[in-house]
Design an enzyme around this catalytic site. Sequence first.
Site, PDB file in Angstrom:
ATOM      1  N   HIS A  99       2.247   2.025  -3.178  1.00  0.00           N
ATOM      2  CA  HIS A  99       1.342   2.982  -3.802  1.00  0.00           C
ATOM      3  C   HIS A  99       1.872   4.411  -3.746  1.00  0.00           C
ATOM      4  O   HIS A  99       1.143   5.357  -3.989  1.00  0.00           O
ATOM      5  CB  HIS A  99      -0.048   2.907  -3.159  1.00  0.00           C
ATOM      6  CG  HIS A  99      -0.716   1.574  -3.337  1.00  0.00           C
ATOM      7  ND1 HIS A  99      -1.991   1.311  -2.897  1.00  0.00           N
ATOM      8  CD2 HIS A  99      -0.282   0.426  -3.911  1.00  0.00           C
ATOM      9  CE1 HIS A  99      -2.309   0.051  -3.184  1.00  0.00           C
ATOM     10  NE2 HIS A  99      -1.283  -0.508  -3.794  1.00  0.00           N
ATOM     11  N   ASP A 110       0.868  -1.178   0.000  1.00  0.00           N
ATOM     12  CA  ASP A 110       0.000   0.000   0.000  1.00  0.00           C
ATOM     13  C   ASP A 110       0.907   1.231   0.000  1.00  0.00           C
ATOM     14  O   ASP A 110       2.019   1.164  -0.508  1.00  0.00           O
ATOM     15  CB  ASP A 110      -0.961  -0.053   1.195  1.00  0.00           C
ATOM     16  CG  ASP A 110      -2.254   0.717   0.921  1.00  0.00           C
ATOM     17  OD1 ASP A 110      -2.167   1.928   0.678  1.00  0.00           O
ATOM     18  OD2 ASP A 110      -3.345   0.122   0.942  1.00  0.00           O
TER      19      ASP A 110
END
Length: 406
Positions: free
Chosen positions: A252, A229
């Site tokens: 991310h 993430d």
Amino acid sequence: MACTDNAMRALFLLALVCAAHAGKDTKESSSAPAKEDGDAKAASGPGGSFDITKLGASGNGKTDSTKAVQEAWTSACGGTGKQTILIPKGDYLVGPLNFTGPCKGDVTIQVDGNLLATTDLSQYKGNWIEILRVDNLGPAVWSKNSCAKKYDCKILPNSLVLDYVNNGEVSGITLLNSKFFHMNVFQCKDMLIKDVTVTAPGDSPNTDGIHMGDSSGVTIVNTVIGVGDDCISIGPGTSKVNITGVTCGPGHGISIGSLGRYKDEKDVTDINVKDCTLKKTSNGLRIKAYEDAASVLTASKIHYENIKMEDSANPIIIDMKYCPNKICTASGASKVTVKDVSFKNVTGTSSSPEAVSLLCSDKIPCTGVTMDNVKVEYSGTNNKTMAVCKNAKGTATGCLKELACF
Ligand SMILES: *[C@@H]1O[C@H](CO)[C@@H](O)[C@H](O)[C@H]1NC(C)=O
Ligand SMILES: *[C@@H]1O[C@H](CO)[C@@H](O)[C@H](O)[C@H]1NC(C)=O
Ligand SMILES: *[C@@H]1O[C@H](CO)[C@@H](O)[C@H](O)[C@H]1NC(C)=O
Ligand SMILES: *[C@@H]1O[C@H](CO)[C@@H](O)[C@H](O)[C@H]1NC(C)=O
């Protein structure tokens, strides 16, 4: 901090030394800890040392050593002078650890071995290692870890939680395969995070590297994060953050947000991201705000400089219609104001044609966006480099001409 549920492998390698200094107030540890504000009074007294193996811990990787470690904390935190908790070489299986201050003296937790998170799910009420209400958390020393065991786990505590910690330093630690966020910084002030390594598979869910919220004065330097993430996420209520020398990927990207999802979120301001590299991340520098925002807030004074993109998708993206997994209850545009954001010397390659996306709302355009020497090129061959700019106002100088929104 809350935790929900999920399936993740859990193995944590942790080498941590922290010094917990006395807060000035021992009787009201639950009241307004953010104001406790690093009491500089030095601890005095003879001090003490607590070797967990002398308290019943075993480094065989199988025996539950939680009680011994917790006992060591209680003794060390309650003692005056310089207190040391020693976790010698070995693999120590531990359940949730609750290191709550304030402490009477300076406490150093020296972890030369590995702490392994237990897989006994019933043991977790919250997160794995929580350090709360501690002032002046001191520096860590690096120790080599080489543990290759893996544990399966079905819940998702955060690995290392720092709540209400003022003037702290966390350095030289490795966090591996957290069940949820690897490090969560909440209501902290003046925290230095350096020489930290965070590693989890690129497809592991919600394994943010370092998340922070409602904090100020957070510095992150020389840190390598590869997760599933956000490498770093800067939540609402955060100000005065310096991120320097961070390598991110997979992951991310380095994100501000998500903003606006919950009620009463506070502003984000004065964020500096410098000398960072993003490798094959699914976003690069991102500001994300929910389209069905529940809060009205402002994100401002955000500065990115000397950022290298290596095949990252969406290298620069401001997304004010953020709605992951389509969970938003109403469509629309966020009520988050984004202003004074500068991108200086952002170079390298993009794996998506859109190297720049400024997706701001028509009701609240992004203003004061400065792009200076932004040169990120699409690395594919079937398309060209482009910028998508909506409702953004600012200036561009020395940018790749396809990317100049203004
Ligand atoms: C941690 O310890 C503190 C103080 O002993 C206590 O108030 C708190 O409830 C504990 N937290 C958890 C999650 O056990
Ligand atoms: C962040 O960096 C700036 C510029 O170097 C400096 O003025 C500021 O004090 C730093 N902030 C923190 C929280 O260290
Ligand atoms: C631009 O950033 C790169 C790192 O991404 C750095 O090596 C280079 O020196 C910077 N250029 C200038 C002019 O500061
Ligand atoms: C190029 O990329 C844009 C943006 O992703 C896309 O809309 C367009 O269809 C692509 N063109 C080709 C020829 O693939």
